[in-house]
Scaffold this active site. Structure first.
Site, PDB file in Angstrom:
ATOM      1  N   ASP A   1      -6.745  -2.475   1.566  1.00 49.61           N
ATOM      2  CA  ASP A   1      -5.883  -1.663   0.717  1.00 49.61           C
ATOM      3  C   ASP A   1      -6.803  -0.823  -0.169  1.00 49.61           C
ATOM      4  OD1 ASP A   1      -3.782  -0.423  -0.499  1.00 49.61           O
ATOM      5  OD2 ASP A   1      -2.726  -2.242  -1.093  1.00 49.61           O
TER       6      ASP A   1
HETATM    7  C1  NOJ Z   1      -2.028   1.054  -2.387  1.00 50.89           C
HETATM    8  C2  NOJ Z   1      -0.814   0.315  -1.925  1.00 50.89           C
HETATM    9  O1  NOJ Z   1      -0.901  -1.041  -2.288  1.00 50.89           O
HETATM   10  C3  NOJ Z   1      -0.556   0.401  -0.434  1.00 50.89           C
HETATM   11  O2  NOJ Z   1       0.708  -0.116  -0.168  1.00 50.89           O
HETATM   12  C4  NOJ Z   1      -0.676   1.820   0.045  1.00 50.89           C
HETATM   13  O3  NOJ Z   1      -0.435   1.876   1.420  1.00 50.89           O
HETATM   14  C5  NOJ Z   1      -2.041   2.350  -0.304  1.00 50.89           C
HETATM   15  N1  NOJ Z   1      -2.218   2.320  -1.735  1.00 50.89           N
HETATM   16  C6  NOJ Z   1      -2.273   3.765   0.208  1.00 50.89           C
HETATM   17  O4  NOJ Z   1      -1.536   4.669  -0.521  1.00 50.89           O
END
Ligand code: NOJ
Length: 722
Positions: free
Chosen positions: A267
């Site tokens: 993530d």
């Molecule tokens: C952080 C988030 O937790 C995740 O769900 C998301 O896909 C990513 N950022 C990318 O934007």
């Protein structure tokens, strides 16, 4: 490695080129390399060259066919191997046509429409140049303080698994390579992110292996079994180790046990964040742990690109690990047909026609109709066309109805409630709108105007709720009531003594004190998406009969959290009758039960259940049971009922929940019509993780429940004989 992609590309790439393939950066870096990013800091501090960036493997958040094509073209001109970039983004509940938030979709219990919503989202995203969506999010959620519950389909393992499968099929279709209207899906956040302590985002997660395997992992597994192309790790720790560096989770469970051979992505910045977690001494060690655990793509940090080459040279990382990661990314690119057609579905002309087209908006409208949940109705709804309605509240005519994760959607083009009610009422002058209050502010003038408007009305409809930024990522709340200003508005409208219906816009189950007790009717609209107003107006006027059923419990108050339907029994259960006994499992100030349980939802008609019968009282491994029940529409309108099947294992080798959802059927019945609903129970349905983690069933007695919610059930018993 004998793979053709290895021979053609990986073999000829330098170590630096290979690690660049593992890097994912957000769109701004590709446009204006000097710009800042909130988390990663200024470009200069990243210590990477613009040239390196140009040979990155993937980009996040570029949208729009022309833009994508320009970025891809520039990239290919620079990349000596001619390896196209992958374009990824969060298309969570729609691209431009925004669907209800996933928690609302969960309340529809409608897998077909859920799949269609993903298909439409994919079509719009693909024509706009995207290849991968960071969805579905399938984290099991039991704590409505956590803002990200809106991204999940709810608190039930089984239901979440079905939705996971429907979404993955909807996004990916059956032939990703040739079907350019689909995109690859990335299930997230692996794993158990939904269990953040206290509902505070990014906080500690700590759970037993049995909880993890029995309740939290199955929905991710369902996505993997459905062929999902990517998995995203979560921000949290699992058994003390950040998920992004968690070998057991990624290598043992995901890759080895489940056979997942797609791409694993961290993530946003979660590799680097292992340092903040206190799990790695520095960025270099974080990179080491992540690559060893099996993370292929580093989203938004330079941990990999800055440290992997050095780690290989020092002999701490086997270059084979990097080759494998690169190969998986190249395989994904190949499975999308990018080597032959790097622009893939991107098509500026078709984009104009397809994105936000009428056909797509119809699906959004249908899903919004199906996901609204009627929580209370004492004779107010549906409205009569001739009634004078005073529509009051911050959501009376607001475009903030798309919810979090709708960055590509436009609030301006969302169908607002007030406009739609005017159209649906047949007499626009009968609908008078007043703001009443802001989300969390109220003035005397606003109140006076609301009172004045309401004085002339036959019925008051209050459109209240949370703004969309009160849920979603980083949107944790400790108080999950409506903001005080809106509670004041409700109280003051109640004083007028007129019929009062509340329409709620929100991204989580709320503590409904001050709402449920005041209103005669409550309709849960969630964030219903681009066509939300139209769907709600049709429900309010009875053109559509509401049929949503909660997929997450509404707590009585925040002190009960976590409260969910499939809890374990205690050694001192609370008896049904009142008792003086102090020493039982209860609160002394509030009930044990949530205000509104999982599976609950009303209709404008009524349903009666009768004749629950089992084909036998004994079940064996090779003779399944048939459960039959007759459901009758006893009201005056056609309606949809969601008939739910639950099972309870009375005594297990480890304790078992009071009830677990094992099946459901949605049936549409005309007034007076009945239908026999049949479920099949076989031995596999009764299996669970034992203390040694084997999955099997226990012989003995079970209770089976069939009903309209997890609370409203009829029961029968059977015995599993082995
Ligand atoms: C952080 C988030 O937790 C995740 O769900 C998301 O896909 C990513 N950022 C990318 O934007």
């Amino acid at each position: 490695m004998t793979n053709h992609l290895y021979n053609k590309y990986v073999k000829n790439m330098t170590l630096e080129e290979k690690t660049a393939q593992l890097l994912q950066l957000a769109a701004p870096f590709f446009d204006k390399p000097g710009e800042h990013s909130e988390i990663t800091g200024p470009m200069e501090e990243l210590g990477i060259q613009y040239e390196t960036l140009r040979s990155a493997g993937s980009v996040l958040g570029v949208a729009g066919a022309e833009k994508m094509m320009a970025v891809q073209k520039a990239h290919l001109e620079n990349d000596r191997h001619g390896i196209p970039l992958l374009f990824m983004a969060d298309i969570v509940h729609g691209f431009k046509t925004i669907f209800p938030i996933p928690l609302a979709i969960g309340s529809s219990w409608n897998l077909e429409l859920a799949g269609q919503s993903a298909e439409v989202a994919a079509r719009e995203a693909a024509v706009s140049g995207l290849h991968v969506t960071f969805a579905p999010m399938v984290d099991l959620v039991r704590d409505p303080r956590w803002g990200r519950v809106m991204e999940s389909t709810g608190e039930d393992t089984y239901l979440n698994g079905l939705f996971a499968e429907a979404f993955v099929h909807g996004f990916q279709g059956d032939d990703l390579r040739n079907d350019l209207t689909r995109v690859a899906a990335c299930v997230k956040h692996f794993a158990a992110y939904g269990l953040a302590e206290g509902g505070r985002d990014y906080n500690t997660v700590d759970l037993s292996e049995r909880q993890l395997r029995e309740y939290y992992l199955p929905a991710y597994k369902a996505a993997v079994d459905a062929g999902v192309k990517m998995v995203m790790t979560s921000f949290n720790i699992v058994d003390g180790i950040p998920a992004t560096g968690n070998r057991k989770l990624l290598r043992e469970i995901l890759r080895k046990e489940w056979g997942f051979d797609g791409v694993i992505i961290s993530d946003w910045a979660s590799i680097k964040e292992m340092v903040a977690h206190g799990a790695a001494e520095d960025d270099k060690e974080a990179a080491l742990q992540a690559i060893q655990a099996g993370v292929d793509i580093d989203m938004m940090t330079t941990s990999y690109i800055n440290h992997l080459p050095e780690l290989v040279q020092e002999g701490l990382v086997d270059e084979k690990l990097i080759d494998e990661a690169v190969l998986r990314i190249l395989e994904l690119k190949e499975s999308l047909g990018l080597f032959e057609n790097p622009m893939r579905g991107a098509d500026p002309a078709a984009e104009k026609e397809i994105v936000f087209c009428g056909e797509h908006r119809q699906v959004a409208r249908k899903l919004a109709e199906k996901s609204s949940v009627l929580l209370k109705n004492e004779g107010v709804l549906p409205l009569e066309p001739g009634q004078r309605v005073s529509l009051i509240g911050p959501f009376a005519n607001s475009g903030d109805i798309l919810g979090w994760w709708s960055w590509t959607g436009s609030k301006e083009t969302a169908v607002k409630l007030g406009d739609a009610m005017k159209a649906a009422s047949g007499n626009p002058s009968h609908i008078v709108i007043a703001e009443g209050s802001g989300i969390d502010s109220i003035s005397e003038d606003q109140l006076n105007e609301a009172r004045k408007t309401a004085a002339k009305a036959d019925v008051i409809v209050l459109a209240v709720g949370e703004s969309s930024d009160m849920s979603g990522e980083g949107g944790s709340r400790s108080n999950i009531k409506l903001p005080e200003a809106q509670l004041e508005l409700i109280r003051s409208m109640k004083e007028l003594g007129k019929p009062l219906a509340v329409v709620l816009f929100n991204g989580r189950p709320l503590d409904l004190h001050g709402v449920y007790d005041q209103a005669d009717a409550v309709l849960e609209a969630w964030f219903p998406g681009s066509e939300g107003g139209a769907a709600l107006a049709d429900i309010l006027y009875g053109k559509v009969n509401p049929s949503g059923r909660l997929s997450m419990s509404f707590p009585y108050s925040v002190g009960q959290i976590p409260v969910y339907y499939n809890s374990f029994r205690t050694g001192r259960p609370k008896p049904e009758q009142e008792t003086e006994n102090r020493y039982i499992s209860k609160y002394i100030d509030i009930p044990n039960e949530p205000l509104l349980p999982f599976g609950f939802g009303l209709s404008y008609t009524t349903f009666e259940y009768e004749d629950l019968t089992l084909s036998s009282e004994v079940l064996t491994a090779d003779t399944p049971l048939e459960v039959k029940i007759t459901v009758k529409n006893t009201g005056l309108r056609a309606g949809t009922e969601t008939v739910q099947l639950y099972v309870c294992d009375i005594a297990g080798q480890v304790v078992r929940p009071v009830k677990e959802l094992k099946g459901f059927r949605q049936i549409e019945l005309d007034p007076g019509e009945s239908s026999e609903v049949v479920f099949r129970i076989d031995e596999t349905l009764l299996r669970y993780h034992h203390s040694d983690m084997t999955i099997r069933s226990d012989r003995g007695e079970f209770i089976l429940y069939v009903g309209a919610s997890s609370r409203d059930v009829r029961e029968a018993r059977f015995t599993l004989v082995k």
